[in-house]
Design a protein around this motif. Structure first.
Motif: not given
Length: 273
Positions: A217-218, A220-221, A228, A251
């Motif tokens: 979570r948070n 790949t941004i 990605q 995402e």
């Protein structure tokens, strides 16, 4: 060469230095994010431009430690985004447990990718312990947390946390699963035994497989779109059939993974294979 070209060249030199000394793959990150993080350390060291900051790094190698902290910094606490955890606790993990309950090999494997100081991994350990109750020891549970920040991993391995990182956590949970020593809260040994933390580069690291649930979570941004796509396919391939993938609420799946992952709860960005 004009001023902009000189600055661009110095920026490229700085990225090469960081890559060489930290093994941090700068080019895979979005420039806007990367430059913002670099700017934090430039202000802290009174560097007016990239060339001055390069000199700071060369004159003071200890600066690399502070830079690494800034590049990998995450605001993190237990049960962050509680709505997601509620779905995982009420639906996802019970389904995984059910699928394993009649098996001779009661193995549950979870991966917390980009685990930072381990709060996500231990949050999942607490939920599993609460769900399984007396059955907990009958299952072979392995929660793997990975990151590229060695300092954060050390904290995770110690399982020690501040009051701020436990903000919002029910006192009953704190009393049951933590021991307070001075200003630190230490996770119980029982949960520590099922959590394993190790250094792993999501980009260039060895592929991992055999998971029932993956949290990423948070993370790949901050990556470019082509990376990605690659990472989401890596996560898809790392899951067992019927396994679940939880991503950050800001995402979005891209590329081939969009068609392969099936939405379980789109609002909470939970998918299954």
């Amino acid at each position: 060469m004009n001023e902009t070209e000189v600055e661009d060249e110095n920026y490229s030199s700085l990225k090469s230095l960081i890559n060489k000394n930290l093994g941090f793959h700068c080019d895979q990150y979005k420039d806007t994010h990367f430059k913002r993080r670099i700017a934090v350390r430039m202000r802290a060291t009174n560097s007016q431009d990239y060339s001055e900051y390069i000199k700071v790094l060369k004159d003071n190698p200890d600066e690399y430690k502070d830079l690494m902290k800034t590049l990998t910094v995450n605001v993190t606490n237990f049960f962050r985004n509680p709505d997601s955890y509620q779905i995982v606790e009420n639906e996802v993990l019970p389904e995984i447990i059910k699928s394993k309950s009649n098996s001779s090999n009661k193995s549950i494997r979870i991966w917390s990718a980009g685990c930072s100081i381990g709060v996500e991994a231990y949050s999942l350990a607490i939920i599993l312990h609460q769900l399984l109750k007396n059955e907990f020891k009958k299952y072979r549970i392995n929660i793997i947390g990975t990151d590229i920040d060695n300092e954060a991993l050390s904290r995770a391995k110690e399982g020690k946390y501040t009051e701020t990182e436990l903000k919002g956590v029910d006192n009953k949970i704190i009393d049951k699963y933590f021991e307070k020593k001075n200003d630190w809260y230490f996770i119980s040994d029982e949960l520590k035994k099922i959590a394993n933390f190790k250094w792993h580069d999501l980009i260039a690291g060895k592929k991992m497989t055999g998971f029932d649930l993956i949290f990423c979570r948070n993370v790949t941004i901050y990556f470019e779109k082509d990376l990605q796509e690659k990472l989401y396919m890596n996560f898809y391939n790392a899951l067992n059939q019927g396994g679940y993938f939880v991503m950050g609420k800001t995402e979005t799946l891209v590329g081939e993974s969009q068609n392969l992952f099936k939405p379980y709860n789109s609002r909470e960005r939970i998918y299954y294979k």
